[in-house]
Design an enzyme around this catalytic site. Structure first.
Site, PDB file in Angstrom:
ATOM      1  N   GLU A  62       0.421  -1.330  -0.452  1.00 33.45           N
ATOM      2  CA  GLU A  62      -0.367   0.261   0.151  1.00 33.45           C
ATOM      3  C   GLU A  62       1.017   1.689   0.091  1.00 33.45           C
ATOM      4  O   GLU A  62       0.082   2.201  -0.803  1.00 33.45           O
ATOM      5  CB  GLU A  62      -1.059   0.021   1.337  1.00 33.45           C
ATOM      6  CG  GLU A  62      -2.203  -1.056   0.967  1.00 33.45           C
ATOM      7  CD  GLU A  62      -1.124  -2.645   2.291  1.00 33.45           C
ATOM      8  OE1 GLU A  62       0.200  -2.939   2.638  1.00 33.45           O
ATOM      9  OE2 GLU A  62      -1.474  -2.957   2.625  1.00 33.45           O
ATOM     10  N   CYS A  87      -2.091  -3.896   7.366  1.00 37.51           N
ATOM     11  CA  CYS A  87      -1.759  -4.246   8.865  1.00 37.51           C
ATOM     12  C   CYS A  87      -2.357  -3.206   9.441  1.00 37.51           C
ATOM     13  O   CYS A  87      -2.498  -2.306   9.383  1.00 37.51           O
ATOM     14  CB  CYS A  87      -0.112  -4.812   8.707  1.00 37.51           C
ATOM     15  SG  CYS A  87       0.832  -3.399   8.569  1.00 37.51           S
ATOM     16  N   CYS A  96      -0.311  -0.030   7.779  1.00 33.14           N
ATOM     17  CA  CYS A  96      -0.608   0.421   6.149  1.00 33.14           C
ATOM     18  C   CYS A  96      -2.065   1.027   6.873  1.00 33.14           C
ATOM     19  O   CYS A  96      -2.762   1.529   5.977  1.00 33.14           O
ATOM     20  CB  CYS A  96      -0.174  -0.764   4.986  1.00 33.14           C
ATOM     21  SG  CYS A  96       0.823  -1.103   4.935  1.00 33.14           S
ATOM     22  N   ALA A 166      10.535 -38.207  -7.115  1.00 34.49           N
ATOM     23  CA  ALA A 166      11.083 -37.977  -8.892  1.00 34.49           C
ATOM     24  C   ALA A 166      10.624 -40.571  -8.663  1.00 34.49           C
ATOM     25  O   ALA A 166      11.774 -40.630  -7.872  1.00 34.49           O
ATOM     26  CB  ALA A 166      12.311 -38.107  -9.467  1.00 34.49           C
ATOM     27  N   SER A 182      23.232 -43.256  -6.468  1.00 33.97           N
ATOM     28  CA  SER A 182      21.373 -43.222  -6.451  1.00 33.97           C
ATOM     29  C   SER A 182      21.378 -43.706  -7.948  1.00 33.97           C
ATOM     30  O   SER A 182      21.737 -44.438  -8.781  1.00 33.97           O
ATOM     31  CB  SER A 182      21.545 -41.526  -6.417  1.00 33.97           C
ATOM     32  OG  SER A 182      22.690 -40.837  -7.491  1.00 33.97           O
ATOM     33  N   ARG A 198      12.840 -25.533  -4.599  1.00 37.14           N
ATOM     34  CA  ARG A 198      13.330 -25.226  -3.565  1.00 37.14           C
ATOM     35  C   ARG A 198      13.513 -24.254  -3.357  1.00 37.14           C
ATOM     36  O   ARG A 198      13.140 -23.633  -2.072  1.00 37.14           O
ATOM     37  CB  ARG A 198      15.002 -25.433  -3.627  1.00 37.14           C
ATOM     38  CG  ARG A 198      14.716 -27.152  -3.936  1.00 37.14           C
ATOM     39  CD  ARG A 198      16.485 -27.976  -4.170  1.00 37.14           C
ATOM     40  NE  ARG A 198      16.714 -29.084  -4.215  1.00 37.14           N
ATOM     41  CZ  ARG A 198      18.135 -29.725  -4.498  1.00 37.14           C
ATOM     42  NH1 ARG A 198      18.551 -28.568  -4.999  1.00 37.14           N
ATOM     43  NH2 ARG A 198      17.782 -30.902  -4.325  1.00 37.14           N
ATOM     44  N   THR A 210      19.317 -41.185   1.911  1.00 37.03           N
ATOM     45  CA  THR A 210      19.005 -40.033   1.148  1.00 37.03           C
ATOM     46  C   THR A 210      19.710 -39.395   1.428  1.00 37.03           C
ATOM     47  O   THR A 210      20.661 -39.060  -0.389  1.00 37.03           O
ATOM     48  CB  THR A 210      17.778 -39.563   0.646  1.00 37.03           C
ATOM     49  OG1 THR A 210      16.962 -40.396   0.744  1.00 37.03           O
ATOM     50  CG2 THR A 210      17.532 -38.522  -0.406  1.00 37.03           C
ATOM     51  N   ASP A 214      22.249 -40.313  -1.979  1.00 42.98           N
ATOM     52  CA  ASP A 214      22.321 -39.715  -2.974  1.00 42.98           C
ATOM     53  C   ASP A 214      22.897 -38.747  -3.242  1.00 42.98           C
ATOM     54  O   ASP A 214      23.801 -38.108  -4.232  1.00 42.98           O
ATOM     55  CB  ASP A 214      20.555 -39.325  -3.401  1.00 42.98           C
ATOM     56  CG  ASP A 214      20.023 -40.442  -3.892  1.00 42.98           C
ATOM     57  OD1 ASP A 214      20.014 -41.281  -4.291  1.00 42.98           O
ATOM     58  OD2 ASP A 214      18.325 -40.044  -3.506  1.00 42.98           O
ATOM     59  N   ARG A 221      20.506 -23.888  -7.229  1.00 41.05           N
ATOM     60  CA  ARG A 221      21.966 -23.217  -8.243  1.00 41.05           C
ATOM     61  C   ARG A 221      21.348 -23.221  -9.557  1.00 41.05           C
ATOM     62  O   ARG A 221      21.972 -22.802 -10.437  1.00 41.05           O
ATOM     63  CB  ARG A 221      23.624 -24.573  -8.083  1.00 41.05           C
ATOM     64  CG  ARG A 221      23.982 -24.867  -6.908  1.00 41.05           C
ATOM     65  CD  ARG A 221      24.198 -26.336  -6.963  1.00 41.05           C
ATOM     66  NE  ARG A 221      23.933 -27.438  -7.653  1.00 41.05           N
ATOM     67  CZ  ARG A 221      23.386 -28.632  -7.096  1.00 41.05           C
ATOM     68  NH1 ARG A 221      22.936 -27.809  -5.576  1.00 41.05           N
ATOM     69  NH2 ARG A 221      22.710 -29.250  -7.910  1.00 41.05           N
TER      70      ARG A 221
HETATM   71  C1  AOF Z   1       0.667  -5.198   4.597  1.00 43.53           C
HETATM   72  N1  AOF Z   1       0.957  -4.880   3.171  1.00 43.53           N
HETATM   73  O1  AOF Z   1       2.302  -5.340   1.635  1.00 43.53           O
HETATM   74  C2  AOF Z   1       2.514  -6.760   3.666  1.00 43.53           C
HETATM   75  C3  AOF Z   1       1.579  -6.947   5.337  1.00 43.53           C
HETATM   76  O2  AOF Z   1       6.939  -6.983  10.101  1.00 43.53           O
HETATM   77  P1  AOF Z   1       7.331  -6.309   8.529  1.00 43.53           P
HETATM   78  O3  AOF Z   1       6.934  -4.912   8.139  1.00 43.53           O
HETATM   79  O4  AOF Z   1       7.801  -7.546   7.778  1.00 43.53           O
HETATM   80  O5  AOF Z   1       5.756  -7.113   8.399  1.00 43.53           O
HETATM   81  C4  AOF Z   1       5.207  -7.988   8.394  1.00 43.53           C
HETATM   82  C5  AOF Z   1       3.913  -8.855   8.400  1.00 43.53           C
HETATM   83  O6  AOF Z   1       3.024  -7.400   7.909  1.00 43.53           O
HETATM   84  C6  AOF Z   1       3.268  -9.803   7.923  1.00 43.53           C
HETATM   85  O7  AOF Z   1       3.790 -11.163   8.943  1.00 43.53           O
HETATM   86  C7  AOF Z   1       1.523  -9.537   7.694  1.00 43.53           C
HETATM   87  O8  AOF Z   1       0.901  -9.873   8.641  1.00 43.53           O
HETATM   88  C8  AOF Z   1       1.752  -8.197   7.252  1.00 43.53           C
HETATM   89  N2  AOF Z   1       2.131  -7.892   5.693  1.00 43.53           N
HETATM   90  N3  AOF Z   1       0.971  -6.185   5.022  1.00 43.53           N
HETATM   91  O9  AOF Z   1      -0.305  -4.133   3.961  1.00 43.53           O
HETATM   92  C9  AOF Z   1       2.034  -5.542   2.850  1.00 43.53           C
HETATM   93  N4  AOF Z   1       3.207  -7.953   3.177  1.00 43.53           N
HETATM   94 ZN    ZN Z   2       1.120  -2.784   6.096  1.00 44.14          ZN
END
Ligand code: AOF
Ligand code: ZN
Length: 349
Positions: A62, A87, A96, A166, A182, A198, A210, A214, A221
């Site tokens: 935001e 948040c 936000c 696999a 492997s 990954r 494993t 393996d 990478r």
């Molecule tokens: C939002 N907008 O783009 C995101 C949100 O401490 P921080 O800044 O890393 O916040 C992480 C937490 O904020 C994450 O666990 C989630 O609850 C929220 N993420 N919220 O409004 C965003 N990335």
């Molecule tokens: Zn936020």
């Protein structure tokens, strides 16, 4: 708050939210344990600003959209579209929801509520209490699925679990006999895809057999992204670090050894609750996969089915009854990737 079925107020709302989701995906390899989030600010059918969350500690989606719009003092008459509830808390960055409550957009359209206990409805309440109209639920399934690792971790306190193996055309993973080494199953395209998988997980687990037989490096990478944290499940005697092939793994120092001998589902779950990160990729072997399957501890499964008969004597695990095939794709000319999910995925609960 409007949470009913009449959410989409015309095509454009859906299109703006789809744009948020496309923006959110740009953070796929860099958000770490944070969610992927995209935001768009619209006035009179014109996009004033858009943004996405790139990495922990950097501005949220935001805020990025507001910066791109030129940091207006007010968003009067605007609609803010965002793929996750704004948040409510001051974390590594300011709230936000507090910012938006000051900027006073006319409407905030949110795709899904944030299950993080610091937010979980408080962001929406904050907006509504400052007189902003909030609509929740647009493109909800797509948003939940995009952030399924984050959703499962924040809702249940355990990592999202992906099993991947696999198998040869005749249904084997390899040889029991260590001296036989492997069994090379997958072609180059499938291998490359495994590295991409990954990079989308924070942790990676294999059994001791494993590891020794393996000798997988377990790192990323063949492509971009961070290598996940390695975990080795051993039984009886913990193998010495020196015997492991991935001493050069970037996170070898923090490698965890878990004793899997006589492990029960509750014990395994307890241990998973202590794990850092949102996700765990299990790369085998057969015994480890079977333990996770029998414990019901899996969310998603990828089977790389080779179209080549290889022999072998370690049978591939049987698929559980609640596995539903979601996609099927050829990787190169020799490997079919079968993607399964649980019939009732945990991230929708
Ligand atoms: C939002 N907008 O783009 C995101 C949100 O401490 P921080 O800044 O890393 O916040 C992480 C937490 O904020 C994450 O666990 C989630 O609850 C929220 N993420 N919220 O409004 C965003 N990335
Ligand atoms: Zn936020």
């Amino acid at each position: 708050m409007n949470t009913g079925s009449k959410l989409a107020q015309g095509e454009s709302d859906v299109q703006y939210m789809e744009r948020c989701l496309a923006l959110a995906k740009l953070g796929k390899l860099s958000v770490g344990t944070n969610p992927m989030v995209g935001a768009v600010i619209v006035k009179n059918e014109t996009i004033l600003g858009e943004g996405f969350h790139w990495t922990p500690g950097e501005a949220h989606a935001e805020v990025q959209a507001w910066i791109q719009a030129g940091k207006p003092e007010s968003l009067k008459g605007c609609t803010v579209y965002v793929s996750l509830e704004p948040c409510a808390h001051q974390g590594r960055t300011p709230s936000c929801a507090v910012l938006l409550s000051r900027l006073k957009p006319e409407r905030v359209v949110v795709s899904v509520s944030d299950p993080d206990s610091r937010v979980s409805g408080k962001g929406i309440a904050l907006l509504e209490n400052s007189g902003i109209r909030v609509e929740l639920g647009l493109c909800k399934n797509d948003s939940m699925t995009l952030n399924r690792h984050f959703m499962v971790q924040r809702k249940f306190g355990r990592p999202f679990i992906t099993l991947k193996w696999a198998q040869s055309m005749d249904g084997f993973l390899g040889f029991k006999e260590k001296s036989k080494g492997s069994m090379a199953i997958s072609g180059p395209e499938a291998k490359q895809w495994v590295h991409r998988l990954r990079a989308q997980h924070n942790n990676i687990a294999i059994g001791a057999r494993t590891a020794l037989q393996d000798a997988p490096a377990l790192s990323v990478r063949l492509g971009a992204g961070n290598s996940p944290n390695p975990i080795v499940f051993w039984n009886q005697v913990a193998p010495s670090m020196a015997t492991f092939p991935f001493q050069k793994h970037p996170k070898a120092q923090s490698m965890e050894h878990w004793n899997f001998d006589k492990v029960s589902a509750p014990k395994l779950l307890k241990q998973l609750h202590l794990l850092d990160g949102n996700s765990l990729l299990v790369e085998g072997g057969a015994r480890l996969h079977k333990q996770f399957i029998q414990s019901g501890l899996w969310d998603e499964m990828y089977v790389l089915q080779s179209l080549v008969v290889k022999g072998g004597d370690v049978k591939a695990p049987e698929l559980p009854q609640d596995a539903v095939l979601v996609t099927k794709k050829m990787l190169g000319s020799t490997d079919l990737r079968l993607h399964y999910r649980k019939k009732d995925p945990a991230w929708f609960i």
